[in-house]
Write a protein that holds these residues in place. Structure first.
Motif, PDB file in Angstrom:
ATOM      1  N   LEU A   1     -50.745   3.796  35.685  1.00  0.00           N
ATOM      2  CA  LEU A   1     -50.370   2.435  36.039  1.00  0.00           C
ATOM      3  C   LEU A   1     -51.047   1.425  35.125  1.00  0.00           C
ATOM      4  O   LEU A   1     -50.414   0.461  34.662  1.00  0.00           O
ATOM      5  N   GLY A   2     -52.342   1.627  34.860  1.00  0.00           N
ATOM      6  CA  GLY A   2     -53.060   0.707  33.986  1.00  0.00           C
ATOM      7  C   GLY A   2     -52.496   0.689  32.579  1.00  0.00           C
ATOM      8  O   GLY A   2     -52.275  -0.383  31.997  1.00  0.00           O
ATOM      9  N   ALA A   3     -52.241   1.868  32.015  1.00  0.00           N
ATOM     10  CA  ALA A   3     -51.688   1.935  30.661  1.00  0.00           C
ATOM     11  C   ALA A   3     -50.297   1.305  30.612  1.00  0.00           C
ATOM     12  O   ALA A   3     -49.942   0.641  29.626  1.00  0.00           O
ATOM     13  N   LEU A   4     -49.507   1.523  31.656  1.00  0.00           N
ATOM     14  CA  LEU A   4     -48.165   0.936  31.701  1.00  0.00           C
ATOM     15  C   LEU A   4     -48.234  -0.589  31.719  1.00  0.00           C
ATOM     16  O   LEU A   4     -47.475  -1.264  31.008  1.00  0.00           O
ATOM     17  N   LEU A   5     -49.147  -1.143  32.517  1.00  0.00           N
ATOM     18  CA  LEU A   5     -49.278  -2.599  32.581  1.00  0.00           C
ATOM     19  C   LEU A   5     -49.749  -3.175  31.250  1.00  0.00           C
ATOM     20  O   LEU A   5     -49.283  -4.242  30.825  1.00  0.00           O
ATOM     21  N   VAL A   6     -50.672  -2.487  30.590  1.00  0.00           N
ATOM     22  CA  VAL A   6     -51.121  -2.962  29.273  1.00  0.00           C
ATOM     23  C   VAL A   6     -49.960  -2.962  28.294  1.00  0.00           C
ATOM     24  O   VAL A   6     -49.763  -3.923  27.533  1.00  0.00           O
ATOM     25  N   ALA A   7     -49.172  -1.890  28.308  1.00  0.00           N
ATOM     26  CA  ALA A   7     -48.037  -1.801  27.390  1.00  0.00           C
ATOM     27  C   ALA A   7     -46.986  -2.859  27.705  1.00  0.00           C
ATOM     28  O   ALA A   7     -46.451  -3.506  26.799  1.00  0.00           O
ATOM     29  N   VAL A   8     -46.698  -3.051  28.990  1.00  0.00           N
ATOM     30  CA  VAL A   8     -45.720  -4.072  29.372  1.00  0.00           C
ATOM     31  C   VAL A   8     -46.227  -5.454  28.987  1.00  0.00           C
ATOM     32  O   VAL A   8     -45.480  -6.295  28.464  1.00  0.00           O
ATOM     33  N   GLY A   9     -47.523  -5.697  29.249  1.00  0.00           N
ATOM     34  CA  GLY A   9     -48.099  -6.991  28.898  1.00  0.00           C
ATOM     35  C   GLY A   9     -48.066  -7.274  27.419  1.00  0.00           C
ATOM     36  O   GLY A   9     -48.003  -8.437  26.994  1.00  0.00           O
ATOM     37  N   ALA A  10     -48.083  -6.228  26.607  1.00  0.00           N
ATOM     38  CA  ALA A  10     -48.019  -6.409  25.155  1.00  0.00           C
ATOM     39  C   ALA A  10     -46.666  -6.946  24.709  1.00  0.00           C
ATOM     40  O   ALA A  10     -46.556  -7.542  23.629  1.00  0.00           O
ATOM     41  N   PHE A  11     -45.639  -6.737  25.508  1.00  0.00           N
ATOM     42  CA  PHE A  11     -44.297  -7.206  25.163  1.00  0.00           C
ATOM     43  C   PHE A  11     -43.924  -8.501  25.888  1.00  0.00           C
ATOM     44  O   PHE A  11     -42.831  -9.011  25.704  1.00  0.00           O
ATOM     45  N   LEU A  12     -44.836  -9.004  26.720  1.00  0.00           N
ATOM     46  CA  LEU A  12     -44.578 -10.259  27.422  1.00  0.00           C
ATOM     47  C   LEU A  12     -45.234 -11.423  26.680  1.00  0.00           C
ATOM     48  O   LEU A  12     -46.174 -11.216  25.906  1.00  0.00           O
ATOM     49  N   PRO A  13     -44.770 -12.636  26.900  1.00  0.00           N
ATOM     50  CA  PRO A  13     -45.385 -13.794  26.250  1.00  0.00           C
ATOM     51  C   PRO A  13     -46.836 -13.983  26.696  1.00  0.00           C
ATOM     52  O   PRO A  13     -47.148 -13.872  27.876  1.00  0.00           O
ATOM     53  N   TRP A  14     -47.716 -14.239  25.747  1.00  0.00           N
ATOM     54  CA  TRP A  14     -49.110 -14.548  26.049  1.00  0.00           C
ATOM     55  C   TRP A  14     -49.352 -16.057  26.044  1.00  0.00           C
ATOM     56  O   TRP A  14     -50.191 -16.550  26.779  1.00  0.00           O
ATOM     57  N   LEU A  15     -48.631 -16.732  25.165  1.00  0.00           N
ATOM     58  CA  LEU A  15     -48.824 -18.169  24.990  1.00  0.00           C
ATOM     59  C   LEU A  15     -47.516 -18.893  25.275  1.00  0.00           C
ATOM     60  O   LEU A  15     -46.427 -18.313  25.141  1.00  0.00           O
ATOM     61  N   GLY A  16     -47.623 -20.148  25.654  1.00  0.00           N
ATOM     62  CA  GLY A  16     -46.433 -20.935  25.909  1.00  0.00           C
ATOM     63  C   GLY A  16     -45.555 -21.022  24.678  1.00  0.00           C
ATOM     64  O   GLY A  16     -46.030 -21.267  23.567  1.00  0.00           O
ATOM     65  N   GLY A  17     -44.268 -20.786  24.839  1.00  0.00           N
ATOM     66  CA  GLY A  17     -43.338 -20.852  23.721  1.00  0.00           C
ATOM     67  C   GLY A  17     -43.088 -19.530  23.040  1.00  0.00           C
ATOM     68  O   GLY A  17     -42.237 -19.440  22.158  1.00  0.00           O
ATOM     69  N   ASP A  18     -43.843 -18.473  23.408  1.00  0.00           N
ATOM     70  CA  ASP A  18     -43.589 -17.150  22.820  1.00  0.00           C
ATOM     71  C   ASP A  18     -42.245 -16.616  23.284  1.00  0.00           C
ATOM     72  O   ASP A  18     -41.784 -16.912  24.379  1.00  0.00           O
TER      73      ASP A  18
ATOM     74  N   ALA B   1     -61.833 -12.475  26.556  1.00  0.00           N
ATOM     75  CA  ALA B   1     -62.459 -13.381  25.594  1.00  0.00           C
ATOM     76  C   ALA B   1     -61.431 -14.304  24.964  1.00  0.00           C
ATOM     77  O   ALA B   1     -61.674 -15.510  24.787  1.00  0.00           O
ATOM     78  N   GLY B   2     -60.267 -13.754  24.624  1.00  0.00           N
ATOM     79  CA  GLY B   2     -59.216 -14.584  24.048  1.00  0.00           C
ATOM     80  C   GLY B   2     -58.724 -15.646  25.009  1.00  0.00           C
ATOM     81  O   GLY B   2     -58.490 -16.798  24.619  1.00  0.00           O
ATOM     82  N   ILE B   3     -58.577 -15.272  26.289  1.00  0.00           N
ATOM     83  CA  ILE B   3     -58.123 -16.237  27.293  1.00  0.00           C
ATOM     84  C   ILE B   3     -59.130 -17.364  27.461  1.00  0.00           C
ATOM     85  O   ILE B   3     -58.775 -18.547  27.529  1.00  0.00           O
TER      86      ILE B   3
ATOM     87  N   ARG C   1     -47.966 -15.414  31.401  1.00  0.00           N
ATOM     88  CA  ARG C   1     -48.387 -14.345  32.311  1.00  0.00           C
ATOM     89  C   ARG C   1     -48.712 -13.037  31.600  1.00  0.00           C
ATOM     90  O   ARG C   1     -49.414 -12.195  32.153  1.00  0.00           O
ATOM     91  N   GLY C   2     -48.215 -12.837  30.397  1.00  0.00           N
ATOM     92  CA  GLY C   2     -48.415 -11.556  29.724  1.00  0.00           C
ATOM     93  C   GLY C   2     -49.874 -11.209  29.517  1.00  0.00           C
ATOM     94  O   GLY C   2     -50.274 -10.043  29.639  1.00  0.00           O
ATOM     95  N   SER C   3     -50.697 -12.213  29.189  1.00  0.00           N
ATOM     96  CA  SER C   3     -52.112 -11.945  28.954  1.00  0.00           C
ATOM     97  C   SER C   3     -52.803 -11.453  30.219  1.00  0.00           C
ATOM     98  O   SER C   3     -53.660 -10.573  30.169  1.00  0.00           O
ATOM     99  N   LEU C   4     -52.433 -12.009  31.371  1.00  0.00           N
ATOM    100  CA  LEU C   4     -53.028 -11.577  32.633  1.00  0.00           C
ATOM    101  C   LEU C   4     -52.582 -10.166  32.999  1.00  0.00           C
ATOM    102  O   LEU C   4     -53.359  -9.393  33.570  1.00  0.00           O
ATOM    103  N   VAL C   5     -51.357  -9.827  32.671  1.00  0.00           N
ATOM    104  CA  VAL C   5     -50.869  -8.470  32.938  1.00  0.00           C
ATOM    105  C   VAL C   5     -51.689  -7.462  32.152  1.00  0.00           C
ATOM    106  O   VAL C   5     -52.051  -6.391  32.664  1.00  0.00           O
ATOM    107  N   VAL C   6     -52.022  -7.798  30.912  1.00  0.00           N
ATOM    108  CA  VAL C   6     -52.841  -6.906  30.094  1.00  0.00           C
ATOM    109  C   VAL C   6     -54.225  -6.728  30.720  1.00  0.00           C
ATOM    110  O   VAL C   6     -54.753  -5.616  30.801  1.00  0.00           O
ATOM    111  N   VAL C   7     -54.824  -7.825  31.174  1.00  0.00           N
ATOM    112  CA  VAL C   7     -56.154  -7.744  31.788  1.00  0.00           C
ATOM    113  C   VAL C   7     -56.126  -6.888  33.047  1.00  0.00           C
ATOM    114  O   VAL C   7     -56.969  -6.001  33.233  1.00  0.00           O
ATOM    115  N   PHE C   8     -55.150  -7.126  33.918  1.00  0.00           N
ATOM    116  CA  PHE C   8     -55.047  -6.341  35.146  1.00  0.00           C
ATOM    117  C   PHE C   8     -54.817  -4.860  34.826  1.00  0.00           C
ATOM    118  O   PHE C   8     -55.370  -3.984  35.505  1.00  0.00           O
ATOM    119  N   GLY C   9     -54.022  -4.588  33.828  1.00  0.00           N
ATOM    120  CA  GLY C   9     -53.804  -3.203  33.430  1.00  0.00           C
ATOM    121  C   GLY C   9     -55.088  -2.537  32.970  1.00  0.00           C
ATOM    122  O   GLY C   9     -55.357  -1.373  33.287  1.00  0.00           O
TER     123      GLY C   9
END
Length: 248
Positions: free
Chosen positions: A118-135, A211-213, A227-235
């Motif tokens: 589950l953790g690896a899946l969330l990290v991978a999904v978060g990598a494909f989601l927007p991290w910053l506004g406008g992505d 740290a990036g956040i 939301r993508g950055s938070l998904v990566v952290v939770f993963g």
């Protein structure tokens, strides 16, 4: 005489067990009235009789259902306790001995696999989601995105201080690939017995993205985060927890 059926009670993943007491008055000349009770050397087993008092006519057999309970052993372990059931008519007592064996399944390996996946899946999904506004979701892993990032870094002069927003967007494709690699390492850690590789990879995910956040929120503003950055952290957190559930 008094008998236990079965004499040896075996249970798994439960606190309770059941048996029956058989009390024979086949050689008596009068009605036998007895009270039933039980004990174990450790004093850990509780007994419940239904009924706890029997009136048995001569030549007959009496029955009582017994429910026994004791604390379950830790996961993956077994515990066997000796038990005694006694019948007392007020003048004398007779007893029957038996055992109560309990075992518990070890859920740690299953939790390890589940949480790590589950953790690896969330990290991978978060990598494909927007991290910053406008992505654009998923658009920062294309060859054009890498080429634009390389071009951006190549145009920076040694004395120039880039805007953090532009710098974060330029570095994003490389960071996303890095997180995908770390997610793969989290999964690869399942092949070992210690879970160390999973924990290290997950910890790097959490620390790097956190740290990036924090830096981005201070320099640019938290409202620019997606939301993508938070998904990566939770993963990463869930994956780290999975690395802790190694077999003991």
């Amino acid at each position: 005489r008094i008998l236990l059926e079965p004499q040896n009670v075996v249970t798994r993943n439960t606190r309770t067990g059941r048996l029956r007491v058989r009390l024979e008055n086949t050689q008596g000349w009068g009605t036998l009235r007895v009270r039933l009770y039980g004990r174990d050397p450790e004093g850990a087993v509780r007994f419940s009789f239904a009924p706890d008092v029997l009136d048995i006519p001569p030549g007959q057999i009496g029955w009582s259902a017994v429910r026994i309970s004791a604390p379950r052993p830790d996961g993956g372990k077994e515990k066997t306790r000796q038990i005694q059931v006694m019948a007392n008519d007020g003048n004398a007592a007779i007893e029957a001995t038996g055992s109560f064996a309990q075992s518990s399944a070890n859920l740690r390996p299953y939790l390890r696999v589940l949480l790590t996946l589950l953790g690896a899946l969330l990290v991978a999904v978060g990598a494909f989601l927007p991290w910053l506004g406008g992505d654009q979701a998923g658009g920062l892993l294309t060859m054009d995105a890498f080429a634009e990032s390389v071009e951006y870094f190549g145009q920076l002069s040694t004395n120039e201080t880039p805007e953090y927003d532009q710098l974060a967007r330029a570095a994003a494709p490389f960071l996303r690939v890095g997180f995908l690699i770390l997610a793969a390492f989290m999964l690869f850690g399942l092949t070992g017995t210690s879970g160390r590789l999973t924990r290290v990879a997950a910890l790097l995910v959490v620390l790097t993205m956190t740290a990036g956040i924090v830096v981005y929120s201070i320099l640019v503003g938290a409202d620019g985060l997606a939301r993508g950055s938070l998904v990566v952290v939770f993963g990463g957190i869930i994956g780290f927890a999975g690395g802790l559930f190694v077999k003991r």
